[in-house]
Design a protein around this motif. Structure first.
Motif, PDB file in Angstrom:
ATOM      1  N   TYR A  29      47.704  44.597   3.180  1.00  0.00           N
ATOM      2  CA  TYR A  29      48.815  43.176   2.963  1.00  0.00           C
ATOM      3  C   TYR A  29      49.806  43.137   3.571  1.00  0.00           C
ATOM      4  O   TYR A  29      49.343  42.000   4.545  1.00  0.00           O
ATOM      5  CB  TYR A  29      48.588  43.491   1.581  1.00  0.00           C
ATOM      6  N   GLU A  30      50.185  43.456   4.062  1.00  0.00           N
ATOM      7  CA  GLU A  30      51.742  43.400   4.122  1.00  0.00           C
ATOM      8  C   GLU A  30      51.247  43.091   5.721  1.00  0.00           C
ATOM      9  O   GLU A  30      52.153  42.531   6.804  1.00  0.00           O
ATOM     10  CB  GLU A  30      53.133  44.037   4.343  1.00  0.00           C
ATOM     11  N   ASP A  54      47.494  30.451   0.583  1.00  0.00           N
ATOM     12  CA  ASP A  54      48.024  30.716   1.082  1.00  0.00           C
ATOM     13  C   ASP A  54      47.074  32.815   1.689  1.00  0.00           C
ATOM     14  O   ASP A  54      46.241  32.493   1.102  1.00  0.00           O
ATOM     15  CB  ASP A  54      49.544  30.928   0.823  1.00  0.00           C
ATOM     16  N   LYS A  55      47.979  33.701   2.087  1.00  0.00           N
ATOM     17  CA  LYS A  55      47.976  34.638   2.424  1.00  0.00           C
ATOM     18  C   LYS A  55      47.150  36.036   0.871  1.00  0.00           C
ATOM     19  O   LYS A  55      46.144  36.132   0.848  1.00  0.00           O
ATOM     20  CB  LYS A  55      48.609  36.022   2.393  1.00  0.00           C
ATOM     21  N   GLU A  56      48.105  35.456  -0.482  1.00  0.00           N
ATOM     22  CA  GLU A  56      47.855  35.772  -1.319  1.00  0.00           C
ATOM     23  C   GLU A  56      46.455  35.485  -1.808  1.00  0.00           C
ATOM     24  O   GLU A  56      45.955  36.093  -2.869  1.00  0.00           O
ATOM     25  CB  GLU A  56      49.045  35.259  -2.246  1.00  0.00           C
ATOM     26  N   SER A  57      45.962  33.795  -2.132  1.00  0.00           N
ATOM     27  CA  SER A  57      45.344  33.429  -2.137  1.00  0.00           C
ATOM     28  C   SER A  57      43.905  33.674  -2.019  1.00  0.00           C
ATOM     29  O   SER A  57      43.171  33.964  -2.079  1.00  0.00           O
ATOM     30  CB  SER A  57      45.528  32.011  -2.534  1.00  0.00           C
ATOM     31  N   LEU A  60      43.651  37.597  -2.963  1.00  0.00           N
ATOM     32  CA  LEU A  60      42.895  37.651  -4.289  1.00  0.00           C
ATOM     33  C   LEU A  60      41.318  37.093  -4.216  1.00  0.00           C
ATOM     34  O   LEU A  60      40.209  37.577  -5.079  1.00  0.00           O
ATOM     35  CB  LEU A  60      43.794  36.286  -4.642  1.00  0.00           C
ATOM     36  N   ARG A 109      48.998  47.646  -4.588  1.00  0.00           N
ATOM     37  CA  ARG A 109      49.380  46.326  -5.482  1.00  0.00           C
ATOM     38  C   ARG A 109      49.781  46.800  -6.596  1.00  0.00           C
ATOM     39  O   ARG A 109      50.453  46.010  -7.616  1.00  0.00           O
ATOM     40  CB  ARG A 109      49.299  45.110  -5.253  1.00  0.00           C
ATOM     41  N   ASP A 113      53.185  45.866  -7.826  1.00  0.00           N
ATOM     42  CA  ASP A 113      53.803  44.998  -8.249  1.00  0.00           C
ATOM     43  C   ASP A 113      52.781  44.239  -9.599  1.00  0.00           C
ATOM     44  O   ASP A 113      52.147  43.808 -10.441  1.00  0.00           O
ATOM     45  CB  ASP A 113      52.819  44.063  -7.070  1.00  0.00           C
ATOM     46  N   PHE A 116      50.717  41.018  -9.983  1.00  0.00           N
ATOM     47  CA  PHE A 116      49.665  40.313  -9.295  1.00  0.00           C
ATOM     48  C   PHE A 116      49.074  41.943 -10.666  1.00  0.00           C
ATOM     49  O   PHE A 116      47.767  41.536 -10.851  1.00  0.00           O
ATOM     50  CB  PHE A 116      49.653  41.715  -7.646  1.00  0.00           C
ATOM     51  N   HIS A 119      48.071  39.306 -13.069  1.00  0.00           N
ATOM     52  CA  HIS A 119      46.956  38.923 -12.324  1.00  0.00           C
ATOM     53  C   HIS A 119      46.012  38.905 -12.824  1.00  0.00           C
ATOM     54  O   HIS A 119      44.349  38.894 -13.103  1.00  0.00           O
ATOM     55  CB  HIS A 119      47.956  38.053 -11.306  1.00  0.00           C
TER      56      HIS A 119
END
Lengths: 194, 194
Positions: A29-30, A54-57, A60, A109, A113, A116, A119
């Protein structure tokens, strides 16, 4: 600006997800920078982030996409088949290595996290649901052992799946796992042995 | 320089390992700085690195120490008991949370560090050996199913252990795993069900 069809939007979205999957699998991810995502998808950042906030979306969406496909395989063939696909490399068009990459990133993650984790808990429920529903159908068909509640058997299979993912992640050889999965499969079945 | 007894050396080594275990569990390998290792052990860096060449050697000694204790539990009570200890918190004096910390760090480094993986492969063999030997004894005693080779049953139990470690690492609830481990235990036993 021209109007685009839903088909076109869907195809573009699919193109981004496929490229991003390879990219996340390779760099984590990073390490999946916007530049690398552009290279992997063949699209500009503008195009990518038109479809995903964004990258997160994006990650996911990818993880959910994989979870949904996994739930589909579970419904049709059971969770043990998902594990068999993982260790043998799966169907040719499924690119299981990439699929595993996303799964590992999710595992990592979840560990590190808490946001996360919260979520993800809602989304991962569909795999549990698909597993339980399949086991219920197997029980009704008389194929399942009936001395252990279905939720326990579902947890059992999910625990073994975690073991398989972890095993592969550690780069351990998987070619000896085929008979192990036979034991797993058999231990949820209606069965008699001496 | 005064001569010190072997007992004293052993006790000092133990003191370092115990402190370091807590330190690695809390901060991870990278985060366990020399300063933090000094705080956790109550000893100077000079004293610590008199006993262990460097941080890498200290971590490996710790991981081997844990692997040996785990192999002892396996010999006495079986690998399923190791899993039960992990999910319930284990014996009071064993500090299982720290033990899990080392195990997770080993898993993480196996994933990301090929050199460590090669090094570890030799050392982790003792758990496999202990598991197989125990299963052989169980088979001779007539407690084990005899339709599956012992190495397959050993791989099966190790795979489930990986699943348990991964499950706990993800912070998922473990209180529902007790009946799951009953299924695991029973699936290696000589057993008859309808």
């Amino acid at each position: 600006m021209p109007r685009v069809s839903q088909d076109h939007l869907d195809a573009r979205r699919r193109q981004i997800l496929d490229g991003a999957r390879t990219c996340f699998a390779r760099y984590g991810y990073e390490g999946a920078t916007v530049r690398r995502l552009e290279e992997a998808t063949g699209l500009s950042r503008g195009a990518i982030f038109h479809h995903f906030r964004d990258k997160e979306s994006l990650f996911l969406a990818l993880a959910e996409d994989d979870a949904r496909r996994m739930a589909d395989v579970v419904s049709r063939e059971g969770l043990v088949q998902v594990m068999r696909d993982l260790i043998t490399g799966g169907e040719a068009d499924e690119r299981p290595a990439d699929w595993l990459g996303t799964r590992l990133e999710v595992s990592r993650r979840l560990r590190t996290d808490p946001e996360f984790r919260a979520h993800w808990a809602q989304r991962s429920a569909q795999l549990t649901t698909a597993t339980r529903e399949r086991l219920e159908r197997q029980r009704e068909a008389g194929n399942l052992r009936d001395d252990v509640p279905v939720p326990v058997l579902a947890s059992y299979l999910e625990l073994v799946l975690e073991g398989v993912v972890s095993h592969l992640a550690m780069g351990l050889p998987a070619d000896d796992l085929e008979p192990v999965l036979d034991v797993v499969e058999e231990s949820v079945r209606r069965f008699r042995r001496g």
